[in-house]
Structure formats: C-alpha cells, structure tokens
Design an enzyme around this catalytic site. Sequence first.
Site, PDB file in Angstrom:
ATOM      1  N   HIS A 135       0.808  -1.230   0.000  1.00 11.34           N
ATOM      2  CA  HIS A 135       0.000   0.000   0.000  1.00 11.34           C
ATOM      3  C   HIS A 135       0.837   1.274   0.000  1.00 11.34           C
ATOM      4  CE1 HIS A 135      -3.676  -2.202   0.459  1.00 11.34           C
ATOM      5  NE2 HIS A 135      -3.373  -2.668   1.655  1.00 11.34           N
ATOM      6  N   ASP A 171      -3.702 -10.778  -1.942  1.00 13.13           N
ATOM      7  CA  ASP A 171      -4.158 -10.203  -0.680  1.00 13.13           C
ATOM      8  C   ASP A 171      -5.635  -9.824  -0.811  1.00 13.13           C
ATOM      9  OD1 ASP A 171      -4.468  -7.921   1.397  1.00 13.13           O
ATOM     10  OD2 ASP A 171      -2.401  -8.568   1.769  1.00 13.13           O
ATOM     11  N   HIS A 173      -6.917  -7.209   0.161  1.00 11.23           N
ATOM     12  CA  HIS A 173      -6.963  -5.778  -0.121  1.00 11.23           C
ATOM     13  C   HIS A 173      -6.223  -5.482  -1.427  1.00 11.23           C
ATOM     14  CE1 HIS A 173      -7.378  -6.294   4.244  1.00 11.23           C
ATOM     15  NE2 HIS A 173      -8.112  -5.195   4.226  1.00 11.23           N
ATOM     16  N   ASP A 260      -5.155 -12.892   4.150  1.00 11.15           N
ATOM     17  CA  ASP A 260      -6.347 -12.305   4.776  1.00 11.15           C
ATOM     18  C   ASP A 260      -7.639 -12.558   4.003  1.00 11.15           C
ATOM     19  OD1 ASP A 260      -5.397 -10.684   2.768  1.00 11.15           O
ATOM     20  OD2 ASP A 260      -5.330  -8.855   3.957  1.00 11.15           O
TER      21      ASP A 260
END
Length: 390
Positions: A135, A171, A173, A260
């Site tokens: 990120h 991921d 995200h 995740d």
Amino acid sequence: MTHLQAGFIYTDTFQNYNFGEQHPFNQKRVELTYELLKDMKAVSDEQIITPRIATDSEIALVHDPKYIDAVKRASRNELKEEETIEFGIGTEDTPAFQDMHLAASQLVGGTLSAVDHVLNGSYNTVVNLGGGLHHGFRRKASGFCIYNDAAIAIQYIRKHYDYKVLYVDTDAHHGDGVQWIFYDDPNVCTLSIHETGRYLFPGTGNINERGHNDGYGTSFNVPIDAFTEDESFLDTYQKTLFNVAEHFIPDIIVTQNGADAHVLDPLSHLACTMKIYEEIPKLAQSVADTYCQGKWVALGGGGYDIWRVVPRAWSQLWAVANHGEPFKGNIPTSWIERFQQESPVTLPATWHDQENLYKPIPRKEEITEKNSILVQKLLQPILNDRNYMM
C-alpha cells in the site's frame, strides 16, 4: 524443470517493524511461521538468508527523498504535526515508532536480498514473509505500509536486469501502491485479485483500472464479491493468472501472498479456507516454470489472524516453493505446545480446516456467477487480441 532449493529470508529483527500491541499488523506471524517450518524440519539452516538493510538510494528508486527524510524524522519523533497528513505517518493506520526507518529498510532489504539470490542463480525461488507491503506510495505511508518493498524490488529488477516483471497480488486488499507506481510502465504487469472496494480498504482496484499511456493494458484487477468461497476464488485466480501470463510473457514473477482472504480474518469479508493457500503457490509456480525459467520472488503481505491462519498459509507457500507440494496431516504438537499459552485462541491441530468452519453462504450461486462474469469481462480484450493475432 529441476528446482534448486528455495531460499528463506529471516531475522528475528523483523519484529522491530512494530506499531504497538493493539495494532492489527503484527510481525509475530513471521516468527510463528518460521518456528512451524523448523518443527516440520522443512527449512534448513543453509536455506536461511539474513536480509540486508536497503540503502536510501535503493528506497529512492520508488520513494521521494523528502518522504524518506520524513520517515527518518518520525523515527526520532521529530515529525511536525502538520506533516502527518502529507506523509501518512503518525496516523491510526500507520503510527510512528522509534527507528521505523531502519525497521522498514530491513523489510525492503529482505526483498532485495530475495531478488539478488534469484537473479544471480542461487535459487529459483526466494520467500520473504517480512515483505509484501503493497500500500505504500511514492510520498505517503498507507495501510500499515511505510516503504513499498514490492515496488522497490520491481524497480530494482527493471534497473539492474531489464526484465519484464509480472506482479501478482492475492491479498484481500487491492495492491494499490504497486499498481499506481507502475501504471504507465509497459514492462511491469500488475494483477490483483481482492475483495471489492465497495466494502474494504483501500476502495480501489476496479476492473476499469487498466493502465495509462504506454502501460495501458498491463494493469488487471479482479474485485471479487464479499463472501467469495474457495472454488470461485481459485477459478477466478487460475483463469486470470494463466491468461494474463500468456498475454504478457514475463521474465520473472513477484507474488504478494497476503493471508487475509481466509474466513477467520478479522479485516476482510471473504469466506475462503486453507484450500486456497495450498493452490495459490502451485499456480504461481506453474507460471514461473512456464515463462520465467522458475524465477519467482514470493512475499508476505496482509494476514491478521496471526495464530490460526497466517502460519499455516505461509508455511504452505514455503512447502510448495521448496518441494512442490503442500503439507498434509497434523501440525507438530511441539509447535502447538510452545505457543498455545501465548495464543488467545485454540491453535489448529491440522493443516486443513474443518469442513464446518463457517455457516453456508446463502448467496453462493449469485456470488460465483458475478465473479465469473467479472473474469470474462476482464479478459475479453486480451482474448480478442489473441484471436485477432491467430
């Protein structure tokens, strides 16, 4: 092809990347994975690679020098309050901590060490579970990520080896930082499979984010629906990965292996089990073997059930990278006994999840169909292009 043994980046000081006891990002998960692999006798001392510290000039391959300076000042508690928003440091997501520049530089150095060992021929694959901080932006920390080690490593590969890089992010995200940094680069292809941003940070990763200028057509996003289960996740991943790889023809693959998407993860809304973490690395390995002569750098990433999920998921990544097959059967009792007192939850006894781990998803057929339509829509341009070339 014959695989050289894989390499494993590790040091106890990965724990120094620490936002505090109450923060969800906890590098204890790397130690737990390492100890589980040692108890499985699955990683030898000869395979352990101690990470180096990335230099400022290496970090500046991606990050603005003013931002690097801000991280250094935050390490000494010298960052001005008005700079918090500008640089994203000192926020609730990414709080400042002592010596954060050094701790973050070591995570980057671990990923650069992985690249060096793969590209100098020491190993086909090197795993750095301390990395995968996808990120981070050029001038801003975001989502627990100070320096974007994945993006720095890709830029390092481009500068020193001139290889075409396929970056694959599973991921939960969206891998936003890596995508935007290479959004106009035709030699870096990014593929992110993630929960739709309608409900989840960072809210990006839509299907129409396809790249810009010369990089148009090298950005691929699959924003799968909340409560997606194993079968749909893996079908989506396999179809997009193989088609994108055939379209792009990479020289090396870099994967971000956030853990995740599991149903037990507290920060996402997907409904996957350990089954996907056995298959994800096998599919990545297949692409590396087919297009990249086995060259594969595998990183960690998200994963916030650090006791029940992450150590098993990341151990399966290593098992596949090291000898081609995931672990089966029982978790070593020595590992369970060593960490159960410390764990707030009951540690799993087996590599597989129990069948009744969660209640049936009532919208399963609808979710599966939506994901399938999404894949068709995403791949249509490259499939049309392939048919035209034929």
